[in-house]
Each structure stands twice: as C-alpha cells, then as structure tokens.
Design a protein around this motif. Sequence first.
Motif, PDB file in Angstrom:
ATOM      1  N   GLU A   1      45.773  39.117  38.181  1.00 53.74           N
ATOM      2  CA  GLU A   1      45.633  38.679  39.866  1.00 53.74           C
ATOM      3  C   GLU A   1      46.455  40.201  40.776  1.00 53.74           C
ATOM      4  OE1 GLU A   1      45.399  37.534  42.257  1.00 53.74           O
ATOM      5  OE2 GLU A   1      44.297  35.323  42.103  1.00 53.74           O
ATOM      6  N   GLY A   2      45.442  40.489  42.442  1.00 57.83           N
ATOM      7  CA  GLY A   2      46.559  41.075  42.617  1.00 57.83           C
ATOM      8  C   GLY A   2      45.908  42.882  42.818  1.00 57.83           C
TER       9      GLY A   2
ATOM     10  N   GLU B   1      49.792  35.198  46.914  1.00 62.57           N
ATOM     11  CA  GLU B   1      49.316  36.592  46.917  1.00 62.57           C
ATOM     12  C   GLU B   1      49.556  37.364  48.658  1.00 62.57           C
ATOM     13  OE1 GLU B   1      48.056  38.546  46.860  1.00 62.57           O
ATOM     14  OE2 GLU B   1      46.039  38.875  45.342  1.00 62.57           O
TER      15      GLU B   1
ATOM     16  N   GLY C   1      41.179  36.065  45.810  1.00 61.84           N
ATOM     17  CA  GLY C   1      41.788  37.366  47.114  1.00 61.84           C
ATOM     18  C   GLY C   1      40.458  37.986  47.661  1.00 61.84           C
TER      19      GLY C   1
ATOM     20  N   ASN D   1      46.180  32.810  49.736  1.00 61.17           N
ATOM     21  CA  ASN D   1      45.744  33.671  49.089  1.00 61.17           C
ATOM     22  C   ASN D   1      45.288  35.280  49.749  1.00 61.17           C
ATOM     23  OD1 ASN D   1      44.604  34.306  46.316  1.00 61.17           O
ATOM     24  ND2 ASN D   1      43.905  32.632  46.688  1.00 61.17           N
ATOM     25  N   GLY D   2      44.016  35.378  49.273  1.00 58.30           N
ATOM     26  CA  GLY D   2      44.442  37.192  49.972  1.00 58.30           C
ATOM     27  C   GLY D   2      44.643  36.877  51.503  1.00 58.30           C
TER      28      GLY D   2
ATOM     29  N   SER E   1      40.539  38.096  42.005  1.00 63.46           N
ATOM     30  CA  SER E   1      41.369  39.327  42.890  1.00 63.46           C
ATOM     31  C   SER E   1      40.144  40.629  42.701  1.00 63.46           C
ATOM     32  CB  SER E   1      42.834  40.280  42.798  1.00 63.46           C
ATOM     33  OG  SER E   1      42.643  40.597  41.837  1.00 63.46           O
TER      34      SER E   1
ATOM     35  N   TRP F   1      47.796  45.909  38.581  1.00 65.67           N
ATOM     36  CA  TRP F   1      47.569  44.474  38.630  1.00 65.67           C
ATOM     37  C   TRP F   1      48.702  43.838  38.439  1.00 65.67           C
ATOM     38  CZ3 TRP F   1      45.351  47.312  35.565  1.00 65.67           C
ATOM     39  CH2 TRP F   1      44.371  47.144  34.260  1.00 65.67           C
TER      40      TRP F   1
END
Length: 285
Positions: free
Chosen positions: A16-17, A102, A196, A147-148, A237, A29
Amino acid sequence: MVSAEQVTDPIAFHAEGAVWSNAWGGLKWVDMMRGDVLTLGADGSVDRMPTGSTVAAMVRPRVDGGFVVVTEREFTLWDADGRREWAGEPLWEASAGIRFNEGGCDPEGRLLCGSMSYEQTPGAGTVWRFDAERTAERVFGDVTISNGLGFTGDDSRMYYVDSRTRRIDVFDYVDGVLLDRRPFVHVEEGAGDPDGLWVDAEDGVWVALYGGSAVHHYDASGTLTDVVELPVSKITSCTFGGPDLSTLYITTSREGLADDEQPLAGSVFAAPAGVRGTVVRPFAG
C-alpha cells in the motif's frame, strides 16, 4: 487500455501507500499488515524496514530529511538512516478495534491520515491531522474506509476517497480549511472499490481499484480517460515516479487470496502514464 509491467517480486502481503521522493532516492511503500516500510533500490532490490508496529499505514518524506510513518494508532518520526526519533502516544485504545489506513500531506505540510475499523464498521473512521508541532487533531469523522487523498497543483482542492461510498469526493481548500465536500466521480458497480489515489499535473486523478484489476484515470472534469490493466485483482495504490514523474507505480495485495491464487499479487507494477504527476508534499515537522 495500458498494461502494467511487474517491477518487484510478490514480496508483500498487503502492499500500500506508494510514494516517490527524490529526497530518499525513489520509491517507498508499505507492507501494511506486516508493519514494514519497503524501499526500491536502483538495482531492483527491495529493502524492508520494520516499524515495530503491527501496522504501517503510510510513509511520507520530511522537509528536513528522514520520513514520517503512520502506524496502527500513532504518528512516528524517523531519520534518513531509518532510526526512529519520536513516537506519539496512541490516539485511541487498542480495544476500539480501529487502525490508521491512508493519507497524505496538505499544502501547509500537515499530515492528514484517516482511520477505519478492523471490522469495517460503517462510520467508525476519522480523518486526523498531524502538524509540525507534533500535535494531532480530528478533522472529520463518519467515514468507513478512509483511503487515498491528494491536492490539485494550485492547492485549491483536495480529492478524497472513502472506499465504501464508491466515490472520489472533492473539497475546496481555503486558508488551510477543507470546505464543501461533494462527489467528483462515482465508480461504477463491478469496477472494484476506489482505494489509493494520486493527482497528476493536469488535475486528473488516478485511482487504484481494489478488486478491479485496474487503475482508472479521470481527467479534471471527472471523465474516465485511461485504464491501466493489471494481472492481479487487488490494486491498492499508485504514484508517479521516475526522472520526469511520468511513470505510474502501482501496489497490489494478496489479502484474502489462497496461496495458489494470483501468484503475482503483492508485487509492484509500473506503466507509462502519458502525463506528469504532482510532486509529493513533504511533512513539515
């Protein structure tokens, strides 16, 4: 349609991220549910840094070097060599069953990060703001899977995803305050859940679709203009990287998959975007 190519082995459980920063030399990430921050080396190798938490929700560079990591319930600060300098107190009790998920930094360099219930309880999540003075405050609540988020290049608007709404929303951003939340894009049923996102230099939004095997690109008017296809389903993401910020890096997950399903899930992928992305905003503290 554009197809993405595999960049790493499937080394993460729930990658993620994704975020690119020249300050740390490229792509980082998180392997979220293992509590690790991952870094892509110039030779394609991947370094794994444990945070000491069961969750590493997101990572961002700091203005004066090093980085900030949001863990399960805390904000933490690290130096450029990966040594933890400071950790805040948990913002809620573990018994609440809530974790961070996130976020991103605003134009003032404050870190926004949203939370969610482990059980995905509707409305249990909150968006928090962490500033350079190392204080945290609630910004808004009543979200389910926060989230994003990302800001337009002129700092006038913020895009935001609460995955359960199946929308990308947009706020006006005036004098450091988020105003007038409203729908920007509705993601159609069956396309996956918005996860994301990253904003490009033309104020378009690129959003990962969890369960949708794709990243969607919506232009500044909200029109779907590009689809990046991936060989795995759980897309988490995306971010822009490379020398001119025109390569889209994409993280994926194998959460909920059997060991013999989707063998490439958990890898990072990349695709040409055909447009430059916005530079990551660093944390001011």
